[in-house]
Write a protein that holds these residues in place. Structure first.
Motif, PDB file in Angstrom:
ATOM      1  N   ARG A  26       0.831  -1.206   0.000  1.00  0.00           N
ATOM      2  CA  ARG A  26       0.000   0.000   0.000  1.00  0.00           C
ATOM      3  C   ARG A  26       0.865   1.255   0.000  1.00  0.00           C
ATOM      4  NH1 ARG A  26      -4.343   0.362   4.671  1.00  0.00           N
ATOM      5  NH2 ARG A  26      -5.008  -1.552   3.594  1.00  0.00           N
TER       6      ARG A  26
ATOM      7  N   SER B 232      -3.975  -4.142  -2.898  1.00  0.00           N
ATOM      8  CA  SER B 232      -3.175  -2.936  -2.652  1.00  0.00           C
ATOM      9  C   SER B 232      -3.813  -1.707  -3.286  1.00  0.00           C
ATOM     10  CB  SER B 232      -1.756  -3.127  -3.190  1.00  0.00           C
ATOM     11  OG  SER B 232      -1.149  -4.261  -2.609  1.00  0.00           O
TER      12      SER B 232
ATOM     13  N   GLY C 191      -6.775  -0.727  -1.091  1.00  0.00           N
ATOM     14  CA  GLY C 191      -6.308  -0.121   0.157  1.00  0.00           C
ATOM     15  C   GLY C 191      -5.739   1.265  -0.047  1.00  0.00           C
ATOM     16  N   TYR C 192      -5.034   1.439  -1.155  1.00  0.00           N
ATOM     17  CA  TYR C 192      -4.446   2.746  -1.470  1.00  0.00           C
ATOM     18  C   TYR C 192      -5.528   3.789  -1.716  1.00  0.00           C
ATOM     19  CZ  TYR C 192      -2.255   6.297  -4.505  1.00  0.00           C
ATOM     20  OH  TYR C 192      -1.847   7.469  -5.081  1.00  0.00           O
TER      21      TYR C 192
END
Length: 490
Positions: free
Chosen positions: A126, A277, A280-281
């Motif tokens: 992330r 990822s 989440g980012y």
């Protein structure tokens, strides 16, 4: 005046680094600690504001304004445009940190997260996305857009001082304007020297791992000298030959490497990592953008996020100017979306493929990659590739890719430096490009002599601080200019 003062300051720095390298290292470390402690919050807020401002311009009424005359169309094809801006904007750094950064965050995560845990694995990818995603490209976009607007729409010289003309008028042509241009040159020199130093470290690390060539400062200096000769040769061929050809080659090689590793590596793990990822980012981008540690004073923030933000700021005059130079005829909306989205997605895929493969080998297969990277960050990529089928061949191709990225970045930056120091002319003289090429390489060597990677990163943060204020003025100036144009055309 701009040319002579900039070269004089650069030469003084080179002399200091050669004869008093320990002193240079100590001074830079002291300044670095002070800046991170006192201005860390300022870097974080400024980076987020610049990102939001770039997105606002793209989706607002200003998005239809063309960076050029109303009837002009793009000079370069979309693929060539992406290739050149990506090669200039990321290049060596992406190859250097593609494996190393996720593994570092996995083994040494931010405070409150257990090392080598499930959470540290998630945060590793992330934060890699965060550091190489929208924020850096927004900084490049603001500088590039400001320059392209005043150069191609208002017919002003292609210099950083010109971007402030809508805000401060004729003062941009006076002593303050010259100060701004000198600062832009110095920030560019040290920002690019950072990447040149890293490129030398990784080329040396790869050659040492594959062919047992000594991995030391002398080898790295020899690498810088040899590649300097190559990029000066490229610089003399002009933007439509050397830079264009190398940029297209870089992106083609990098894309092939990604596809090969994706299919011969842990494919499902890579795709799952990319999906998790990215989600989440995007979900946590605001929180990560403003995360500070005022109580614990966690050094992780300064070592990573603040270092990156300063690094991107230091690169923004060079990359922004280069992007402006190749973006004539595009609309603001097209420019922002192209500069922000496509390179970011490429970076996300790159980290997912290389970093995801390394994490899989470390966590699932039990290969001890983390200890190798913590021991020598420059060899981490090659250690990871050694566990793949065709790994030896891919490693050799990676070294070629690093060299071509090295040449492209240095070639592009010498072109921009020559523009800055030649009153903004779009096709500067070859001899001025050669001078700046030599100066950049000398500073990269000095930084290596003064403490390797740590000194290289530290100087970038120090040199970036004054330019943050200039970038803020550029945002205000650009808004004033485009708002005035829209009102006049109502």
């Amino acid at each position: 005046m701009v040319l002579y003062i900039s070269i004089a300051i650069s030469i003084i720095f080179v002399i200091w680094g050669i004869f008093y390298s320990d002193s240079l290292g100590k001074v830079s470390n002291i300044l670095l600690d002070k800046i991170i402690d006192q201005f860390g919050w300022f870097y974080l807020i400024t980076a987020l504001v610049i990102l939001l401002f770039a997105v606002f311009l793209a989706f607002s009424k200003f998005g239809r304004i063309r960076l050029g005359k109303d009837n002009e169309r793009p000079e370069y094809s979309t693929f060539t445009w992406f290739s050149m801006l990506f090669s200039a904007g990321m290049g060596i750094g992406l190859v250097f940190w593609g494996v190393a950064e996720p593994i570092f965050h996995y083994a040494q995560p931010p405070i409150g997260i257990s090392p080598e845990s499930t959470e540290s694995t998630i945060m590793a990818m992330r934060y890699s996305f965060f550091h190489w995603g929208f924020h850096p490209w927004a900084m490049y976009a603001i500088v590039g857009m400001s320059l392209a607007y005043v150069t191609f729409r208002q017919n002003r010289p292609c210099t950083i001082s010109s971007t402030l003309y809508p805000l401060i008028g004729e003062k941009a042509n006076g002593s303050f304007g010259k100060f701004v241009d000198i600062m832009a040159i110095l920030v560019t020199i040290f920002g690019v020297a950072t990447s040149l130093g890293m490129g030398a470290l990784q080329v040396n690390g790869g050659l040492s791992y594959l062919f047992k060539i000594p991995n030391n400062t002398m080898s790295q200096i020899i690498i810088i000298v040899l590649i300097t000769l190559l990029f000066i040769l490229s610089a003399t061929s002009g933007i439509n030959k050397g830079i264009k050809l190398l940029s297209n080659t870089n992106v083609a090689i990098a894309s092939v490497i990604m596809m090969v590793i994706l299919f011969i590596g842990p494919t499902a793990f890579i795709l799952d990592t990319f999906t998790l990822s990215l989600g989440g980012y995007l979900q946590n981008i605001i929180e990560m953008s403003l995360k500070t540690t005022p109580i614990t004073k966690d050094p992780w923030l300064g070592a990573w996020t603040l270092t990156y933000w300063a690094w991107w700021i230091a690169w923004s005059p060079f990359v922004g100017t280069f992007i402006a130079r190749i973006s004539r005829g595009r609309t603001i909306r097209e420019f922002v979306l192209g500069v922000l989205v496509v390179p970011s997605i490429f970076s996300f895929i790159w980290f997912s493929v290389l970093g995801g493969t390394a994490l899989h080998f470390e966590i699932v297969e039990g290969f001890n990659i983390a200890s190798e990277i913590l021991k020598d960050v420059s060899t981490g990529l090659f250690v990871t590739l050694s566990f793949l089928p065709l790994g030896y061949i891919i490693s050799i191709i990676i070294i070629v890719l690093i060299v071509t990225f090295f040449i492209t970045s240095a070639d592009s930056s010498t072109f921009v430096l020559a523009m800055f120091s030649s009153k903004g002319i779009l096709n500067p003289k070859t001899n001025i490009k050669i001078v700046w090429g030599i100066v950049q390489s000398l500073i990269a060597i000095v930084l290596l002599l003064s403490g390797g990677l740590q000194a290289i990163k530290g100087i970038s943060i120090i040199m970036a601080l004054p330019f943050v204020f200039i970038m803020i003025l550029m945002c205000i100036s650009l808004y004033k200019a485009v708002n005035k144009e829209i009102k006049e055309h109502k």
